[in-house]
Design a protein around this motif. Structure first.
Motif, PDB file in Angstrom:
ATOM      1  N   VAL A 128       0.841  -1.196   0.000  1.00 43.09           N
ATOM      2  CA  VAL A 128       0.000   0.000   0.000  1.00 43.09           C
ATOM      3  C   VAL A 128       0.874   1.243   0.000  1.00 43.09           C
ATOM      4  CG1 VAL A 128      -0.193  -0.054   2.525  1.00 43.09           C
ATOM      5  CG2 VAL A 128      -1.885   1.197   1.192  1.00 43.09           C
ATOM      6  N   LEU A 129       0.426   2.242  -0.742  1.00 45.14           N
ATOM      7  CA  LEU A 129       1.067   3.557  -0.758  1.00 45.14           C
ATOM      8  C   LEU A 129       0.264   4.448   0.174  1.00 45.14           C
ATOM      9  CD1 LEU A 129       3.108   5.605  -2.017  1.00 45.14           C
ATOM     10  CD2 LEU A 129       1.377   6.053  -3.780  1.00 45.14           C
ATOM     11  N   ALA A 130       0.934   4.975   1.210  1.00 48.33           N
ATOM     12  CA  ALA A 130       0.245   5.805   2.198  1.00 48.33           C
ATOM     13  C   ALA A 130       1.028   7.087   2.429  1.00 48.33           C
ATOM     14  CB  ALA A 130       0.087   5.053   3.517  1.00 48.33           C
ATOM     15  N   VAL A 131       0.333   8.161   2.701  1.00 50.18           N
ATOM     16  CA  VAL A 131       0.982   9.452   2.920  1.00 50.18           C
ATOM     17  C   VAL A 131       0.822   9.894   4.369  1.00 50.18           C
ATOM     18  CG1 VAL A 131       0.665  10.204   0.529  1.00 50.18           C
ATOM     19  CG2 VAL A 131      -1.105  10.726   2.233  1.00 50.18           C
ATOM     20  N   ASN A 158      10.848   3.604   1.626  1.00 53.16           N
ATOM     21  CA  ASN A 158      10.719   2.161   1.417  1.00 53.16           C
ATOM     22  C   ASN A 158      11.967   1.487   1.974  1.00 53.16           C
ATOM     23  OD1 ASN A 158      12.735   2.109  -0.894  1.00 53.16           O
ATOM     24  ND2 ASN A 158      11.168   3.492  -1.725  1.00 53.16           N
ATOM     25  N   GLU A 159      12.073   0.186   1.774  1.00 53.59           N
ATOM     26  CA  GLU A 159      13.197  -0.560   2.346  1.00 53.59           C
ATOM     27  C   GLU A 159      14.432  -0.583   1.454  1.00 53.59           C
ATOM     28  OE1 GLU A 159      12.047  -4.204   4.881  1.00 53.59           O
ATOM     29  OE2 GLU A 159      10.458  -4.045   3.383  1.00 53.59           O
ATOM     30  N   GLY A 160      14.387   0.083   0.330  1.00 51.57           N
ATOM     31  CA  GLY A 160      15.557   0.105  -0.541  1.00 51.57           C
ATOM     32  C   GLY A 160      15.198  -0.220  -1.977  1.00 51.57           C
ATOM     33  N   THR A 169       7.804   1.391  -6.004  1.00 50.43           N
ATOM     34  CA  THR A 169       7.900   2.853  -6.060  1.00 50.43           C
ATOM     35  C   THR A 169       8.441   3.293  -7.417  1.00 50.43           C
ATOM     36  OG1 THR A 169       8.277   2.988  -3.668  1.00 50.43           O
ATOM     37  CG2 THR A 169       8.916   4.890  -4.982  1.00 50.43           C
ATOM     38  N   ARG A 170       9.507   2.635  -7.861  1.00 51.97           N
ATOM     39  CA  ARG A 170      10.125   2.993  -9.141  1.00 51.97           C
ATOM     40  C   ARG A 170       9.222   2.631 -10.317  1.00 51.97           C
ATOM     41  NH1 ARG A 170      16.404   1.284  -9.228  1.00 51.97           N
ATOM     42  NH2 ARG A 170      16.154   2.155 -11.309  1.00 51.97           N
ATOM     43  N   VAL A 178       6.703  10.037 -14.249  1.00 51.93           N
ATOM     44  CA  VAL A 178       7.026  11.092 -13.290  1.00 51.93           C
ATOM     45  C   VAL A 178       8.301  10.726 -12.542  1.00 51.93           C
ATOM     46  CG1 VAL A 178       4.623  11.763 -12.981  1.00 51.93           C
ATOM     47  CG2 VAL A 178       5.615  10.044 -11.464  1.00 51.93           C
ATOM     48  N   GLN A 179       8.911  11.736 -11.911  1.00 56.08           N
ATOM     49  CA  GLN A 179      10.107  11.515 -11.099  1.00 56.08           C
ATOM     50  C   GLN A 179       9.729  11.555  -9.630  1.00 56.08           C
ATOM     51  OE1 GLN A 179      13.445  14.046 -12.151  1.00 56.08           O
ATOM     52  NE2 GLN A 179      12.689  14.250 -14.249  1.00 56.08           N
ATOM     53  N   VAL A 180      10.314  10.634  -8.864  1.00 51.78           N
ATOM     54  CA  VAL A 180      10.032  10.583  -7.440  1.00 51.78           C
ATOM     55  C   VAL A 180      11.346  10.428  -6.679  1.00 51.78           C
ATOM     56  CG1 VAL A 180       9.712   8.077  -7.422  1.00 51.78           C
ATOM     57  CG2 VAL A 180       8.612   9.464  -5.661  1.00 51.78           C
TER      58      VAL A 180
END
Length: 324
Positions: A128-131, A158-160, A169-170, A178-180
């Protein structure tokens, strides 16, 4: 005399045909060792012990959990692969050990496809992506818009880069164009703590690791990595809403050293499926990790692993991860 000889021959054939069945019914005749590549007290360890307790009741034999953590699961996987293929050694494996490691490391002390025989699935582990609750992003669409407006500045813990959360994430950012700013931490616990504290805006992690902070209102979930919505987070949309076809989850499974007798594998598979099919057990598993749909068959698991290897081979190339 000829009739008697013929009858003896028939009896011998029948006895030979039932020998595997008798052996399957007799197994196990001594304690079973289950290697876990994570430390005692970890999520996988807790699940292995929970399942082991139920299976030991069925088999009237103890299941000894042998923790061998380290090396991105490689230490435990190697130990399991080199164990005697006698039907009394098994490996509680994760997606890292069985699928993703070959695409992240140039060399491994084991071959996930050749060294193991599939036994059964335990379940999938959604991410899950959470803010942080102070984030201006209330929805997935808000978060995407923020990343587009601030290239490379929005932080996601994240863990790496070579963990499931890091790769999600990537991949997420790559497919959206997009860039993160992906920020690695030594553990998902540290990543969650830093996000709650405001050091990063978002975190990508497995549902069990984030769920308590989500329930406490200290993290706001905005998307899950599976195409289907997740039990307990039914109101949270899927990343697939923004990226059609996006459907990724970690998984846990049982495998055995290659060459393990088929009778032991079939019996383990059958009884594992029985345990996983129990509604109370499924609820207990869901509380600490995987969503189970039963063990499936060893053949189904083998096909699943082949398909996952093909998919992850492409994924790592698409997001520019090279084995090191």
């Amino acid at each position: 005399m000829q009739r008697r000889t013929f009858n003896f021959a028939l009896a011998g054939i029948a006895l030979a045909a039932t020998a595997p069945l008798v052996h399957a019914q007799a197994w196990p005749e001594k304690p079973i060792r289950m290697v876990v590549a994570q430390p005692a007290g970890s999520g996988p360890d807790s699940i292995a012990r929970l399942l082991g307790e139920q299976l030991s009741h069925k088999w009237k034999q103890s299941i000894v959990v042998d923790n061998k953590p380290g090396g991105q699961n490689a230490i435990g996987a190697q130990a399991a692969a080199r164990s005697p293929a006698d039907g009394y050694n098994f490996y509680f494996a994760t997606s890292a050990a069985l699928v993703t490691n070959p695409y992240l490391f140039k060399s491994l002390p084991y071959d996930p496809l050749k060294d193991f025989a599939p036994v059964g699935m335990i379940g999938r582990v959604p991410f899950v992506l959470a803010v942080n609750t102070a984030s201006p992003a209330k929805t997935l669409q808000d978060f995407v818009a923020e990343m587009k407006a601030n290239p490379g500045k929005v932080t996601v813990a994240n863990e790496g880069p070579k963990t499931f959360g890091g790769m999600m994430t990537r991949l997420f950012a790559s497919q959206l164009g997009v860039q993160v700013n992906s920020v690695p931490y030594v553990s998902i616990g540290a990543a969650v703590t830093e996000t709650v504290g405001g050091q990063t805006e978002a975190v990508m992690g497995d549902v069990p690791a984030l769920i308590q902070m989500i329930k406490a209102g200290r993290l706001r979930p905005i998307a899950v990595t599976t195409a289907k919505r997740v039990s307990g987070l039914e109101a949270v949309p899927s990343i697939a809403d923004a990226i059609p076809g996006f459907d990724y989850a970690g998984f846990m499974a049982i495998v055995a050293p290659a060459g393990t007798p088929a009778a032991a594998i079939q019996r383990f598979n059958r009884d594992l499926d029985s345990v996983l099919s129990d509604k109370e057990m499924a609820a207990k598993l869901l509380a600490v990790g995987p969503i189970t749909e039963g063990a499936g068959t060893p053949e189904q698991m083998a096909a699943f692993l082949q398909a996952e290897h093909a998919r992850w081979s492409k994924l790592t190339k698409d997001i520019g991860i090279l084995p090191e």
